[in-house]
Design a protein around this motif. Sequence first.
Motif, PDB file in Angstrom:
ATOM      1  N   GLU A 160      43.713  38.139  42.134  1.00  0.00           N
ATOM      2  CA  GLU A 160      44.868  38.418  41.281  1.00  0.00           C
ATOM      3  C   GLU A 160      45.408  37.120  40.675  1.00  0.00           C
ATOM      4  O   GLU A 160      45.689  37.048  39.476  1.00  0.00           O
ATOM      5  CB  GLU A 160      45.969  39.124  42.081  1.00  0.00           C
ATOM      6  CG  GLU A 160      45.685  40.591  42.389  1.00  0.00           C
ATOM      7  CD  GLU A 160      44.715  40.792  43.550  1.00  0.00           C
ATOM      8  OE1 GLU A 160      44.307  39.791  44.184  1.00  0.00           O
ATOM      9  OE2 GLU A 160      44.351  41.954  43.835  1.00  0.00           O
ATOM     10  N   TYR A 201      43.071  35.810  38.025  1.00  0.00           N
ATOM     11  CA  TYR A 201      43.187  36.583  36.787  1.00  0.00           C
ATOM     12  C   TYR A 201      44.445  36.181  36.020  1.00  0.00           C
ATOM     13  O   TYR A 201      44.407  35.923  34.809  1.00  0.00           O
ATOM     14  CB  TYR A 201      43.225  38.078  37.122  1.00  0.00           C
ATOM     15  CG  TYR A 201      42.769  38.980  36.003  1.00  0.00           C
ATOM     16  CD1 TYR A 201      42.896  38.600  34.683  1.00  0.00           C
ATOM     17  CD2 TYR A 201      42.197  40.221  36.272  1.00  0.00           C
ATOM     18  CE1 TYR A 201      42.482  39.427  33.659  1.00  0.00           C
ATOM     19  CE2 TYR A 201      41.776  41.055  35.258  1.00  0.00           C
ATOM     20  CZ  TYR A 201      41.922  40.650  33.956  1.00  0.00           C
ATOM     21  OH  TYR A 201      41.511  41.468  32.940  1.00  0.00           O
ATOM     22  N   GLU A 208      32.357  34.297  37.238  1.00  0.00           N
ATOM     23  CA  GLU A 208      33.690  34.488  37.848  1.00  0.00           C
ATOM     24  C   GLU A 208      34.652  35.151  36.872  1.00  0.00           C
ATOM     25  O   GLU A 208      35.428  36.037  37.241  1.00  0.00           O
ATOM     26  CB  GLU A 208      34.255  33.136  38.302  1.00  0.00           C
ATOM     27  CG  GLU A 208      33.633  32.617  39.592  1.00  0.00           C
ATOM     28  CD  GLU A 208      34.178  31.250  39.998  1.00  0.00           C
ATOM     29  OE1 GLU A 208      34.507  31.059  41.167  1.00  0.00           O
ATOM     30  OE2 GLU A 208      34.280  30.362  39.126  1.00  0.00           O
ATOM     31  N   ILE A 209      34.577  34.708  35.595  1.00  0.00           N
ATOM     32  CA  ILE A 209      35.476  35.258  34.574  1.00  0.00           C
ATOM     33  C   ILE A 209      35.172  36.733  34.324  1.00  0.00           C
ATOM     34  O   ILE A 209      36.071  37.567  34.256  1.00  0.00           O
ATOM     35  CB  ILE A 209      35.346  34.444  33.258  1.00  0.00           C
ATOM     36  CG1 ILE A 209      35.955  33.057  33.444  1.00  0.00           C
ATOM     37  CG2 ILE A 209      35.978  35.164  32.083  1.00  0.00           C
ATOM     38  CD1 ILE A 209      37.435  33.040  33.714  1.00  0.00           C
ATOM     39  N   SER A 249      36.185  38.942  37.282  1.00  0.00           N
ATOM     40  CA  SER A 249      37.636  39.110  37.491  1.00  0.00           C
ATOM     41  C   SER A 249      38.166  40.331  36.750  1.00  0.00           C
ATOM     42  O   SER A 249      39.170  40.915  37.145  1.00  0.00           O
ATOM     43  CB  SER A 249      38.389  37.861  37.044  1.00  0.00           C
ATOM     44  OG  SER A 249      38.443  37.790  35.638  1.00  0.00           O
ATOM     45  N   ASN A 250      37.478  40.721  35.665  1.00  0.00           N
ATOM     46  CA  ASN A 250      37.997  41.854  34.895  1.00  0.00           C
ATOM     47  C   ASN A 250      37.656  43.199  35.527  1.00  0.00           C
ATOM     48  O   ASN A 250      38.032  44.240  35.015  1.00  0.00           O
ATOM     49  CB  ASN A 250      37.480  41.800  33.461  1.00  0.00           C
ATOM     50  CG  ASN A 250      38.473  42.390  32.486  1.00  0.00           C
ATOM     51  OD1 ASN A 250      39.666  42.422  32.767  1.00  0.00           O
ATOM     52  ND2 ASN A 250      37.997  42.882  31.368  1.00  0.00           N
ATOM     53  N   PHE A 266      38.974  44.224  38.033  1.00  0.00           N
ATOM     54  CA  PHE A 266      40.114  44.467  38.909  1.00  0.00           C
ATOM     55  C   PHE A 266      40.381  45.941  39.183  1.00  0.00           C
ATOM     56  O   PHE A 266      40.563  46.348  40.329  1.00  0.00           O
ATOM     57  CB  PHE A 266      41.376  43.820  38.325  1.00  0.00           C
ATOM     58  CG  PHE A 266      42.593  44.067  39.144  1.00  0.00           C
ATOM     59  CD1 PHE A 266      42.885  43.253  40.223  1.00  0.00           C
ATOM     60  CD2 PHE A 266      43.427  45.146  38.894  1.00  0.00           C
ATOM     61  CE1 PHE A 266      43.990  43.501  41.004  1.00  0.00           C
ATOM     62  CE2 PHE A 266      44.529  45.398  39.679  1.00  0.00           C
ATOM     63  CZ  PHE A 266      44.813  44.568  40.740  1.00  0.00           C
ATOM     64  N   ILE A 284      37.886  47.180  41.671  1.00  0.00           N
ATOM     65  CA  ILE A 284      37.946  46.581  43.004  1.00  0.00           C
ATOM     66  C   ILE A 284      39.238  46.991  43.715  1.00  0.00           C
ATOM     67  O   ILE A 284      39.222  47.362  44.881  1.00  0.00           O
ATOM     68  CB  ILE A 284      37.844  45.038  42.908  1.00  0.00           C
ATOM     69  CG1 ILE A 284      36.550  44.630  42.202  1.00  0.00           C
ATOM     70  CG2 ILE A 284      37.898  44.408  44.304  1.00  0.00           C
ATOM     71  CD1 ILE A 284      36.503  43.170  41.792  1.00  0.00           C
ATOM     72  N   GLY A 285      40.332  46.945  42.972  1.00  0.00           N
ATOM     73  CA  GLY A 285      41.612  47.374  43.533  1.00  0.00           C
ATOM     74  C   GLY A 285      42.444  46.217  44.057  1.00  0.00           C
ATOM     75  O   GLY A 285      41.920  45.188  44.478  1.00  0.00           O
ATOM     76  N   PHE A 286      43.754  46.430  44.039  1.00  0.00           N
ATOM     77  CA  PHE A 286      44.719  45.419  44.475  1.00  0.00           C
ATOM     78  C   PHE A 286      44.492  45.083  45.951  1.00  0.00           C
ATOM     79  O   PHE A 286      44.344  45.976  46.783  1.00  0.00           O
ATOM     80  CB  PHE A 286      46.130  45.978  44.259  1.00  0.00           C
ATOM     81  CG  PHE A 286      47.238  44.994  44.546  1.00  0.00           C
ATOM     82  CD1 PHE A 286      47.190  43.696  44.059  1.00  0.00           C
ATOM     83  CD2 PHE A 286      48.339  45.393  45.295  1.00  0.00           C
ATOM     84  CE1 PHE A 286      48.222  42.803  44.309  1.00  0.00           C
ATOM     85  CE2 PHE A 286      49.379  44.501  45.546  1.00  0.00           C
ATOM     86  CZ  PHE A 286      49.307  43.211  45.058  1.00  0.00           C
ATOM     87  N   LEU A 287      44.427  43.806  46.260  1.00  0.00           N
ATOM     88  CA  LEU A 287      44.261  43.280  47.620  1.00  0.00           C
ATOM     89  C   LEU A 287      42.896  43.571  48.246  1.00  0.00           C
ATOM     90  O   LEU A 287      42.675  43.308  49.413  1.00  0.00           O
ATOM     91  CB  LEU A 287      45.363  43.796  48.561  1.00  0.00           C
ATOM     92  CG  LEU A 287      46.794  43.415  48.203  1.00  0.00           C
ATOM     93  CD1 LEU A 287      47.772  44.003  49.220  1.00  0.00           C
ATOM     94  CD2 LEU A 287      46.996  41.914  48.114  1.00  0.00           C
ATOM     95  N   HIS A 288      41.968  44.130  47.461  1.00  0.00           N
ATOM     96  CA  HIS A 288      40.621  44.336  47.975  1.00  0.00           C
ATOM     97  C   HIS A 288      39.703  43.209  47.515  1.00  0.00           C
ATOM     98  O   HIS A 288      39.987  42.537  46.534  1.00  0.00           O
ATOM     99  CB  HIS A 288      40.057  45.686  47.504  1.00  0.00           C
ATOM    100  CG  HIS A 288      40.657  46.848  48.231  1.00  0.00           C
ATOM    101  ND1 HIS A 288      41.975  47.191  48.061  1.00  0.00           N
ATOM    102  CD2 HIS A 288      40.144  47.716  49.122  1.00  0.00           C
ATOM    103  CE1 HIS A 288      42.237  48.246  48.829  1.00  0.00           C
ATOM    104  NE2 HIS A 288      41.138  48.582  49.493  1.00  0.00           N
ATOM    105  N   PHE A 289      38.599  43.049  48.230  1.00  0.00           N
ATOM    106  CA  PHE A 289      37.673  41.985  47.865  1.00  0.00           C
ATOM    107  C   PHE A 289      36.470  42.542  47.116  1.00  0.00           C
ATOM    108  O   PHE A 289      36.000  43.641  47.426  1.00  0.00           O
ATOM    109  CB  PHE A 289      37.203  41.252  49.125  1.00  0.00           C
ATOM    110  CG  PHE A 289      38.330  40.568  49.842  1.00  0.00           C
ATOM    111  CD1 PHE A 289      38.863  39.383  49.342  1.00  0.00           C
ATOM    112  CD2 PHE A 289      38.875  41.117  50.992  1.00  0.00           C
ATOM    113  CE1 PHE A 289      39.911  38.754  49.986  1.00  0.00           C
ATOM    114  CE2 PHE A 289      39.932  40.497  51.637  1.00  0.00           C
ATOM    115  CZ  PHE A 289      40.453  39.307  51.132  1.00  0.00           C
TER     116      PHE A 289
END
Lengths: 267, 252
Positions: free
Chosen positions: A150, A153, B122-123, B126-127, B129, B132-137
């Motif tokens: 997060e 990002y 990595e870039i 990251s999108n 998200f 993957i979900g909030f606080l998930h790896f």
Amino acid sequence: MTIFQYDFMVRAFITGILLAVIVPCIGVVIVLKRLSMIGDALSHTSLAGVALGLIFGFNPILGAICACALASFAIEGIRKKIPKYSEMSIAIIMSAGVGLAGVLSGFVQSSQSFDSFLFGSIVAISNFEMALVILVGIAVILGFILLYKELFYISFDEQAAKLAGVPVRLVNFIFTLLTAATVSVAARTVGSLIVSSLMVVPVACAMQFAKSYKQTVILSSLFGLIFTVVGLFVSFYAGLKPGGTIVLAGVLALLLILLMKRLFRRA
Amino acid sequence: MQTICIKTVANCAIAKLYGAIKEENGMKVIEVRDLCFGYERADVLHSVSFSIQSGDFAAVIGSNGAGKSTLLKLVTGLLEPDGGSVRLFGTELSEFREWSRVGYVPQNSTYLGSNFPATALEIVKSNLFSQIGFLHFPRKIHKQQALEALGTVGMQEMAGRMLGSLSGGQLQRVMLARVLVNQPEILLLDEPTTGLDEHAAKSLYELLQHLNRDHGITVVMVTHDVERASRYVGRVLTLSREGMLEQRRQGR
């Protein structure tokens, strides 16, 4: 080794090493968000909290954490009001903080304890303060790992992060609190006047070598660690002030790295 | 002479028929109605209306300050309109939540990336998200998806490279892969060829054309590069003071 025969030096190493790892983690995000000066603004404002703590007899670090948190929210608030000149918000809060600290310091009875926050006194921290550093350290490491993607990002592109559904406000809020706590405890050890260098210099060094974002983070912490250990050793044996020595070790290393890079590129 | 006339008439008829079929089958993926917007001191958009259908490849052109970029920001909800409405996939913008269906590449994206210490992979990753979900790896499958997206834009071999070491054209492709990783149905691009040389711009247009034709992605780009862009797109929309004027091109 004689250095570890002293309890205060052992404490200094434990807190120093922990801070050396967490401060650059916060630093990476701050540098990439182009807010390098925020550490300066917060650490200066933290002095106002320190002064309040010393005047009213509560722990100055807790005072510093509160002052830092308030200051960072104020910075965010002003930043939104004048988005095109967002660095102005940092200058405004920094001057307000320094002004307030200056006025309040007039009411502090023992100026010595106030001075110890200016340049830090890692060798004179109490058990309570060490516990506080450990607590903050764990919170920062946990927060940083959990919010790794997060924060990545948001630092890269806050607008897109919002579109993608990242709870930007919540993440920024947590990060602000972590920053405030880190700056405050770091101010006690390396000193308010130099805490932001510990935030930025290791990151600057890491960026010279890193081949990815992950490496930038790991190398930043590693550089922070090296500077702190070297700084503590040198300061102990040469009888120098530890806070300043740690930061100077970092700046010297950065200069050497930049010089070497230039030389090697030419060759 | 006669044959040419007959041919033209026939072409027109086919074009009309094709248009009619498209009207019927092509779902309106973007619908803008009477959109008005002004910044603090100046009005920018006056009652702009248009619609984009599924499968379109459209260029929005107009003079500097006509509000082209503003229009895209309004469509993506980054700005609030003063009046009018925007519907995405038939849903009012204020209620639209499926942002992974829309890929937006802003104007400053290459500038944004050029100094950021991260790899292309990595870039792009990251999108992911929303998956993957909030606080998930992220897991292995997410890395795979990111590599595939980089492959689509011909950048798979550059996945491990730092953004700072890429050329403008390569960086723009990474930014494109970054939105493609979510398999969007619409691509919105703001001046994608700014700062690119002739060759890089051409190959970017060809890539967009390929995404539109072979992947069925609706592409809308804002551009000042009218001449080159119009060789590739199917529709040209001109933004002017009077609103939106459309020039429809037949065939590509």
